[in-house]
Design a protein around this motif. Structure first.
Motif, PDB file in Angstrom:
ATOM      1  N   GLY A 271       5.585   5.889 -34.044  1.00 42.61           N
ATOM      2  CA  GLY A 271       6.549   6.039 -35.131  1.00 42.61           C
ATOM      3  C   GLY A 271       5.981   6.860 -36.273  1.00 42.61           C
ATOM      4  O   GLY A 271       4.898   7.442 -36.174  1.00 42.61           O
ATOM      5  N   LEU A 272       6.702   6.883 -37.373  1.00 43.42           N
ATOM      6  CA  LEU A 272       6.289   7.626 -38.557  1.00 43.42           C
ATOM      7  C   LEU A 272       5.181   6.888 -39.299  1.00 43.42           C
ATOM      8  O   LEU A 272       4.929   5.710 -39.057  1.00 43.42           O
ATOM      9  CB  LEU A 272       7.492   7.833 -39.478  1.00 43.42           C
TER      10      LEU A 272
ATOM     11  N   ALA B 233       9.079  -0.361 -40.731  1.00 40.95           N
ATOM     12  CA  ALA B 233       9.221  -0.352 -39.273  1.00 40.95           C
ATOM     13  C   ALA B 233      10.689  -0.240 -38.884  1.00 40.95           C
ATOM     14  O   ALA B 233      11.036   0.447 -37.914  1.00 40.95           O
ATOM     15  CB  ALA B 233       8.614  -1.617 -38.674  1.00 40.95           C
ATOM     16  N   SER B 234      11.567  -0.892 -39.648  1.00 42.54           N
ATOM     17  CA  SER B 234      12.994  -0.829 -39.345  1.00 42.54           C
ATOM     18  C   SER B 234      13.585   0.545 -39.600  1.00 42.54           C
ATOM     19  O   SER B 234      14.683   0.864 -39.137  1.00 42.54           O
ATOM     20  CB  SER B 234      13.748  -1.874 -40.182  1.00 42.54           C
ATOM     21  N   GLU B 235      12.833   1.374 -40.332  1.00 45.20           N
ATOM     22  CA  GLU B 235      13.303   2.718 -40.657  1.00 45.20           C
ATOM     23  C   GLU B 235      12.522   3.795 -39.905  1.00 45.20           C
ATOM     24  O   GLU B 235      12.572   4.968 -40.267  1.00 45.20           O
ATOM     25  CB  GLU B 235      13.213   2.939 -42.166  1.00 45.20           C
ATOM     26  N   GLY B 236      11.799   3.386 -38.872  1.00 47.76           N
ATOM     27  CA  GLY B 236      11.134   4.367 -38.024  1.00 47.76           C
ATOM     28  C   GLY B 236       9.643   4.465 -38.148  1.00 47.76           C
ATOM     29  O   GLY B 236       9.014   5.303 -37.491  1.00 47.76           O
ATOM     30  N   ALA B 237       9.022   3.617 -38.974  1.00 46.55           N
ATOM     31  CA  ALA B 237       7.563   3.656 -39.088  1.00 46.55           C
ATOM     32  C   ALA B 237       6.920   3.070 -37.831  1.00 46.55           C
ATOM     33  O   ALA B 237       7.548   2.322 -37.086  1.00 46.55           O
ATOM     34  CB  ALA B 237       7.109   2.879 -40.319  1.00 46.55           C
ATOM     35  N   ASP B 238       5.674   3.420 -37.620  1.00 46.38           N
ATOM     36  CA  ASP B 238       4.938   2.969 -36.442  1.00 46.38           C
ATOM     37  C   ASP B 238       4.913   1.438 -36.393  1.00 46.38           C
ATOM     38  O   ASP B 238       4.430   0.783 -37.321  1.00 46.38           O
ATOM     39  CB  ASP B 238       3.508   3.506 -36.511  1.00 46.38           C
TER      40      ASP B 238
ATOM     41  N   THR C  74       6.942  -2.151 -30.795  1.00 46.33           N
ATOM     42  CA  THR C  74       7.430  -1.123 -29.882  1.00 46.33           C
ATOM     43  C   THR C  74       6.244  -0.405 -29.261  1.00 46.33           C
ATOM     44  O   THR C  74       5.126  -0.466 -29.801  1.00 46.33           O
ATOM     45  CB  THR C  74       8.317  -0.103 -30.627  1.00 46.33           C
TER      46      THR C  74
ATOM     47  N   ARG D 260       3.877  -0.181 -33.374  1.00 43.44           N
ATOM     48  CA  ARG D 260       3.128  -0.543 -32.177  1.00 43.44           C
ATOM     49  C   ARG D 260       2.123  -1.646 -32.522  1.00 43.44           C
ATOM     50  O   ARG D 260       1.763  -1.820 -33.705  1.00 43.44           O
ATOM     51  CB  ARG D 260       2.405   0.674 -31.613  1.00 43.44           C
TER      52      ARG D 260
END
Length: 228
Positions: A64-65, A192-197, A60, A199
């Motif tokens: 992200g987080l 990543a599927s739960e909002g972690a970075d 993405t 990129r």
């Protein structure tokens, strides 16, 4: 060592194709939840592995987080529950001071409770000594075929096995923050599927960390060769 030799060593991870390449690719595939297939056999540099990863792993452009922070809070919650820890747990807290549970048992509980992969438990210096003793016993067993008088060397086998069985592994020096970082890098797709970075830069950073963990090579570039 000549300058050319130093440059060669710095420009390669040093895989020799005896299974270490398979282990590294499997660690990458597991973390990013991808399958390279035949594409991996064509990769000769870290940059080519990275490009193959970009082709199959979702990314993405949105920040992200922090995956390590997410992993820390998960690990801390499980430690408090399964290890019955009442006091504060910080990233600098050593695992050895939290619980009397043997490392193998604690890691198994963490993996089960978290539902994600944990890095392999390493041997401490004592465990490495046990491995040497075990190997010496095995070699001694082979020698007794021609020199039966050396049969006492076989006694080293159970001694070595017992030392390894009782070994606390790298657990004795591992901090909760270290474990959280390992959990994060070995489960990139999960966080990543739960909002972690997720990129491309985060993907590259995690790839480099996995390479360092699996091979011991801490500084790589896109041009770094995989094989010696």
């Amino acid at each position: 060592m000549t300058q050319a030799e130093a440059r060669t060593k710095a420009d390669t991870i040093g895989l020799v194709g005896d299974g270490d390449d398979t282990d590294l690719l499997k660690a990458i595939e597991n973390s990013f939840n991808v399958e390279f297939g035949e594409a991996a056999t064509q990769c000769l540099t870290v940059g080519e592995i990275y490009q193959s990863l970009l082709d199959v792993a979702p990314t993405t452009s949105v920040p992200g987080l922090c995956a390590t922070s997410m992993a820390f809070y998960r690990v801390r919650a499980v430690l408090k529950r399964v290890a019955n820890v009442d006091g504060p747990i910080t990233p600098s807290t050593r695992l050895s001071g939290l619980t009397p549970l043997p490392p193998k048992r604690l890691y198994a509980l963490l993996a089960h409770e978290l539902g994600i992969a944990l890095p392999a438990r390493m041997l401490s210096p004592r465990g490495c000594i046990g491995s040497v003793i075990l190997l010496a016993g095995a070699v001694g067993g082979l020698v007794t075929i021609t020199q039966p008088s050396l049969w006492p060397a076989l006694l080293l086998v159970p001694v070595g096995l017992e030392i390894i069985r009782r070994d606390e592994g790298a657990y004795y020096a591992t901090k909760v923050g270290d474990l959280a970082r390992d959990v994060a890098r070995h489960n990139f797709s999960v966080f990543a599927s739960e909002g972690a970075d997720a990129r491309p830069a985060a993907l590259w950073r995690t790839l480099c960390e996995l390479i360092a963990h699996e091979t011991g090579v801490t500084k790589v570039t896109a041009a770094t060769r995989l094989f010696a």
